[in-house]
Motif scaffolding. Structure first.
Motif, PDB file in Angstrom:
ATOM      1  N   LYS A  85       2.597  -6.154  -3.822  1.00  0.00           N
ATOM      2  CA  LYS A  85       1.228  -5.948  -3.331  1.00  0.00           C
ATOM      3  C   LYS A  85       1.203  -5.708  -1.826  1.00  0.00           C
ATOM      4  CE  LYS A  85      -0.915  -8.657  -7.029  1.00  0.00           C
ATOM      5  NZ  LYS A  85       0.299  -9.151  -7.712  1.00  0.00           N
ATOM      6  N   ARG A  86       2.053  -4.839  -1.344  1.00  0.00           N
ATOM      7  CA  ARG A  86       2.115  -4.560   0.077  1.00  0.00           C
ATOM      8  C   ARG A  86       0.978  -3.627   0.504  1.00  0.00           C
ATOM      9  NH1 ARG A  86       5.006  -8.645  -0.111  1.00  0.00           N
ATOM     10  NH2 ARG A  86       7.156  -8.661   0.629  1.00  0.00           N
ATOM     11  N   GLY A  87       0.489  -3.842   1.710  1.00  0.00           N
ATOM     12  CA  GLY A  87      -0.556  -2.989   2.255  1.00  0.00           C
ATOM     13  C   GLY A  87      -0.710  -3.258   3.733  1.00  0.00           C
ATOM     14  N   ASP A  88      -0.521  -2.234   4.548  1.00  0.00           N
ATOM     15  CA  ASP A  88      -0.652  -2.395   5.990  1.00  0.00           C
ATOM     16  C   ASP A  88      -0.934  -1.030   6.597  1.00  0.00           C
ATOM     17  OD1 ASP A  88      -0.384  -3.520   8.695  1.00  0.00           O
ATOM     18  OD2 ASP A  88       0.704  -5.141   7.695  1.00  0.00           O
ATOM     19  N   ILE A  89      -0.806  -0.908   7.895  1.00  0.00           N
ATOM     20  CA  ILE A  89      -1.133   0.357   8.550  1.00  0.00           C
ATOM     21  C   ILE A  89       0.065   0.864   9.345  1.00  0.00           C
ATOM     22  CG2 ILE A  89      -3.603  -0.130   8.700  1.00  0.00           C
ATOM     23  CD1 ILE A  89      -3.169  -0.947  11.623  1.00  0.00           C
ATOM     24  N   GLY A  90       0.082   2.168   9.523  1.00  0.00           N
ATOM     25  CA  GLY A  90       1.016   2.805  10.436  1.00  0.00           C
ATOM     26  C   GLY A  90       2.471   2.516  10.154  1.00  0.00           C
ATOM     27  N   SER A  91       3.190   2.174  11.229  1.00  0.00           N
ATOM     28  CA  SER A  91       4.633   1.984  11.120  1.00  0.00           C
ATOM     29  C   SER A  91       4.995   0.800  10.231  1.00  0.00           C
ATOM     30  CB  SER A  91       5.242   1.788  12.517  1.00  0.00           C
ATOM     31  OG  SER A  91       4.683   0.650  13.156  1.00  0.00           O
ATOM     32  N   THR A  92       4.092  -0.188  10.122  1.00  0.00           N
ATOM     33  CA  THR A  92       4.375  -1.325   9.258  1.00  0.00           C
ATOM     34  C   THR A  92       4.365  -0.907   7.794  1.00  0.00           C
ATOM     35  OG1 THR A  92       3.284  -2.743  10.883  1.00  0.00           O
ATOM     36  CG2 THR A  92       3.750  -3.698   8.725  1.00  0.00           C
ATOM     37  N   MET A  93       3.382  -0.080   7.410  1.00  0.00           N
ATOM     38  CA  MET A  93       3.359   0.418   6.037  1.00  0.00           C
ATOM     39  C   MET A  93       4.557   1.322   5.782  1.00  0.00           C
ATOM     40  SD  MET A  93       1.525   0.002   3.320  1.00  0.00           S
ATOM     41  CE  MET A  93       2.710   0.193   1.996  1.00  0.00           C
ATOM     42  N   ALA A  94       4.948   2.093   6.783  1.00  0.00           N
ATOM     43  CA  ALA A  94       6.139   2.939   6.642  1.00  0.00           C
ATOM     44  C   ALA A  94       7.389   2.077   6.424  1.00  0.00           C
ATOM     45  CB  ALA A  94       6.305   3.817   7.873  1.00  0.00           C
ATOM     46  N   LEU A 112       6.072   0.251  -7.200  1.00  0.00           N
ATOM     47  CA  LEU A 112       5.674  -0.841  -6.317  1.00  0.00           C
ATOM     48  C   LEU A 112       4.176  -1.038  -6.438  1.00  0.00           C
ATOM     49  CD1 LEU A 112       6.272  -2.780  -3.830  1.00  0.00           C
ATOM     50  CD2 LEU A 112       5.749  -0.790  -2.391  1.00  0.00           C
ATOM     51  N   THR A 113       3.715  -2.292  -6.484  1.00  0.00           N
ATOM     52  CA  THR A 113       2.280  -2.549  -6.394  1.00  0.00           C
ATOM     53  C   THR A 113       1.876  -2.582  -4.920  1.00  0.00           C
ATOM     54  OG1 THR A 113       2.588  -4.957  -6.452  1.00  0.00           O
ATOM     55  CG2 THR A 113       2.199  -3.826  -8.560  1.00  0.00           C
ATOM     56  N   VAL A 114       0.715  -1.980  -4.622  1.00  0.00           N
ATOM     57  CA  VAL A 114       0.245  -1.902  -3.235  1.00  0.00           C
ATOM     58  C   VAL A 114      -1.245  -2.232  -3.187  1.00  0.00           C
ATOM     59  CG1 VAL A 114       1.977  -0.251  -2.422  1.00  0.00           C
ATOM     60  CG2 VAL A 114      -0.129   0.605  -3.465  1.00  0.00           C
ATOM     61  N   SER A 115      -1.676  -2.695  -2.019  1.00  0.00           N
ATOM     62  CA  SER A 115      -3.074  -3.045  -1.798  1.00  0.00           C
ATOM     63  C   SER A 115      -3.738  -2.001  -0.904  1.00  0.00           C
ATOM     64  CB  SER A 115      -3.180  -4.422  -1.139  1.00  0.00           C
ATOM     65  OG  SER A 115      -4.522  -4.682  -0.758  1.00  0.00           O
ATOM     66  N   PRO A 116      -4.884  -1.445  -1.322  1.00  0.00           N
ATOM     67  CA  PRO A 116      -5.543  -0.402  -0.542  1.00  0.00           C
ATOM     68  C   PRO A 116      -6.657  -0.915   0.352  1.00  0.00           C
ATOM     69  CG  PRO A 116      -6.584  -0.519  -2.662  1.00  0.00           C
ATOM     70  CD  PRO A 116      -5.535  -1.632  -2.629  1.00  0.00           C
ATOM     71  N   PHE A 117      -6.773  -2.214   0.533  1.00  0.00           N
ATOM     72  CA  PHE A 117      -7.972  -2.749   1.149  1.00  0.00           C
ATOM     73  C   PHE A 117      -7.963  -2.736   2.678  1.00  0.00           C
ATOM     74  CE2 PHE A 117      -8.016  -4.350  -3.215  1.00  0.00           C
ATOM     75  CZ  PHE A 117      -9.201  -3.746  -3.616  1.00  0.00           C
ATOM     76  N   LEU A 118      -6.972  -2.060   3.271  1.00  0.00           N
ATOM     77  CA  LEU A 118      -7.084  -1.645   4.675  1.00  0.00           C
ATOM     78  C   LEU A 118      -7.490  -0.167   4.745  1.00  0.00           C
ATOM     79  CD1 LEU A 118      -4.039  -3.454   6.340  1.00  0.00           C
ATOM     80  CD2 LEU A 118      -6.472  -3.948   6.616  1.00  0.00           C
ATOM     81  N   GLY A 119      -7.969   0.346   3.638  1.00  0.00           N
ATOM     82  CA  GLY A 119      -8.323   1.761   3.533  1.00  0.00           C
ATOM     83  C   GLY A 119      -7.266   2.498   2.734  1.00  0.00           C
ATOM     84  N   PHE A 120      -7.702   3.306   1.764  1.00  0.00           N
ATOM     85  CA  PHE A 120      -6.736   3.993   0.924  1.00  0.00           C
ATOM     86  C   PHE A 120      -5.792   4.846   1.770  1.00  0.00           C
ATOM     87  CE2 PHE A 120      -4.896   6.750  -2.185  1.00  0.00           C
ATOM     88  CZ  PHE A 120      -4.945   6.067  -3.379  1.00  0.00           C
ATOM     89  N   GLY A 121      -6.311   5.423   2.844  1.00  0.00           N
ATOM     90  CA  GLY A 121      -5.470   6.261   3.703  1.00  0.00           C
ATOM     91  C   GLY A 121      -4.317   5.518   4.337  1.00  0.00           C
ATOM     92  N   SER A 122      -4.435   4.177   4.453  1.00  0.00           N
ATOM     93  CA  SER A 122      -3.338   3.394   5.029  1.00  0.00           C
ATOM     94  C   SER A 122      -2.098   3.429   4.151  1.00  0.00           C
ATOM     95  CB  SER A 122      -3.774   1.946   5.253  1.00  0.00           C
ATOM     96  OG  SER A 122      -3.986   1.277   4.012  1.00  0.00           O
TER      97      SER A 122
END
Length: 318
Positions: A85-94, A112-122
């Protein structure tokens, strides 16, 4: 799924379960737990889903067991969904994408399961890496926990979205770099379809926006390579009742796999599976953890419990 049936067995080694199996709550007990479950279901079910946190709680030794599970699933011909359930922004998501989706990473399963709650674009780095390496994502959308509805069912206010007349930024063309650098296998990249969905999302539920974005991405992928299901799936709880219908979400339009936790011990059986997913039921991978694991530690009993769960799911989803 056609070969093994639509069942995913969750590997959730809670402390109480390890004790109930007569195992120690440490890395050694964790390894024995994993060995027995894999002996029982490896090569006999469509997928296994190790819950990353329950391995991480044992530190580096527990993560090493998770890496062993990923390798063993590959050897057995069983898909491995790493439930992180990973979800983050920018280089951390990379960096998360690099750890869980890059070719050669010991933690990279098949999805992989991921969380979109920082915005789907993240999620763009994970989407790009998954598409470039032939892996999949399961994006949290309508989860089986009751408190999830307070966020997932909420309507998105117009203020969150740019005006419909606004010209979106041009997508960055893929660069000749490694998949972990964010190269997409789609010609237009992942961000443009995400932006297009966001501009049309006024008044939609949060879960509906997530489903729409996944559907747009899958349509673009399938248009490029063909097939019936794209690589971007959703997590949709088997215990959500009529939530998808009430929120106006067409799960069949996602055109991706639907991971359905909540089967068995959480209360969802064949009737619930059929009611929740309707015409999308052929895309469902039913996930069962406690109902199967409660049959352990005997390998034969675990195998029989998994077979019953797979047969029930097949009957409900045919």
């Amino acid at each position: 799924m056609d070969l093994y049936g639509p069942l995913c067995v969750g590997l959730d080694p809670h402390p109480g379960l390890l004790v109930a199996w007569g195992l120690t709550d440490d890395a050694a007990g964790l390894r024995e737990f994993a060995r027995r479950v894999l002996d029982a279901v490896g090569g006999r079910v469509a997928a296994i889903k190790p819950q990353s946190a329950l391995f991480e709680r044992h530190g580096s030794a527990g993560v090493a067991v998770l890496e062993e599970i990923v390798a063993a699933g590959r050897e057995a011909g069983t898909l491995v969904i790493v439930d992180a359930k990973r979800g983050d922004i920018g280089s951390t998501m990379a960096a998360y994408a690099d750890a869980y989706l890059r070719d050669g990473s010991p933690l990279a399963g098949d999805a992989l399961t991921v969380s979109p709650f920082l915005g789907f674009g993240s999620l763009a780095p994970a989407i790009d890496t998954a598409l470039a390496t032939g892996r999949g994502l399961f994006v949290l959308a309508l989860t089986s926990n009751p408190e999830g509805a307070s966020v997932q069912h909420a309507l998105t206010p117009p203020a969150l979205h740019p005006p419909a007349t606004q010209t979106p930024p041009a997508p960055t063309p893929p660069a000749p770099q490694s998949p972990s650098a964010g190269v997409s296998s789609l010609q237009a990249g992942s961000q443009e379809p995400i932006d297009r969905t966001r501009r049309a999302a006024q008044g939609r539920s949060v879960a509906g926006v997530i489903a729409d974005a996944a559907g747009v991405l899958n349509a673009a992928e399938l248009g490029a390579r063909g097939g019936t299901l794209g690589s971007i799936g959703l997590v949709v709880g088997a215990t959500i009742g009529d939530a998808a219908v009430r929120l106006g979400i067409d799960l069949a339009a996602v055109r991706g796999p639907l991971l359905a936790p909540g089967v068995g011990a959480q209360g969802a059986g064949p009737d619930e599976l059929a009611a929740v997913f309707g015409s999308a039921r052929r895309a469902v991978l039913a996930s069962s953890s406690r109902a199967v694991l409660a049959a352990g530690p005997d390998v034969a009993n675990l195998r029989a419990a998994a077979r019953r769960a797979a047969d029930d799911a097949s009957a409900a989803l045919r």
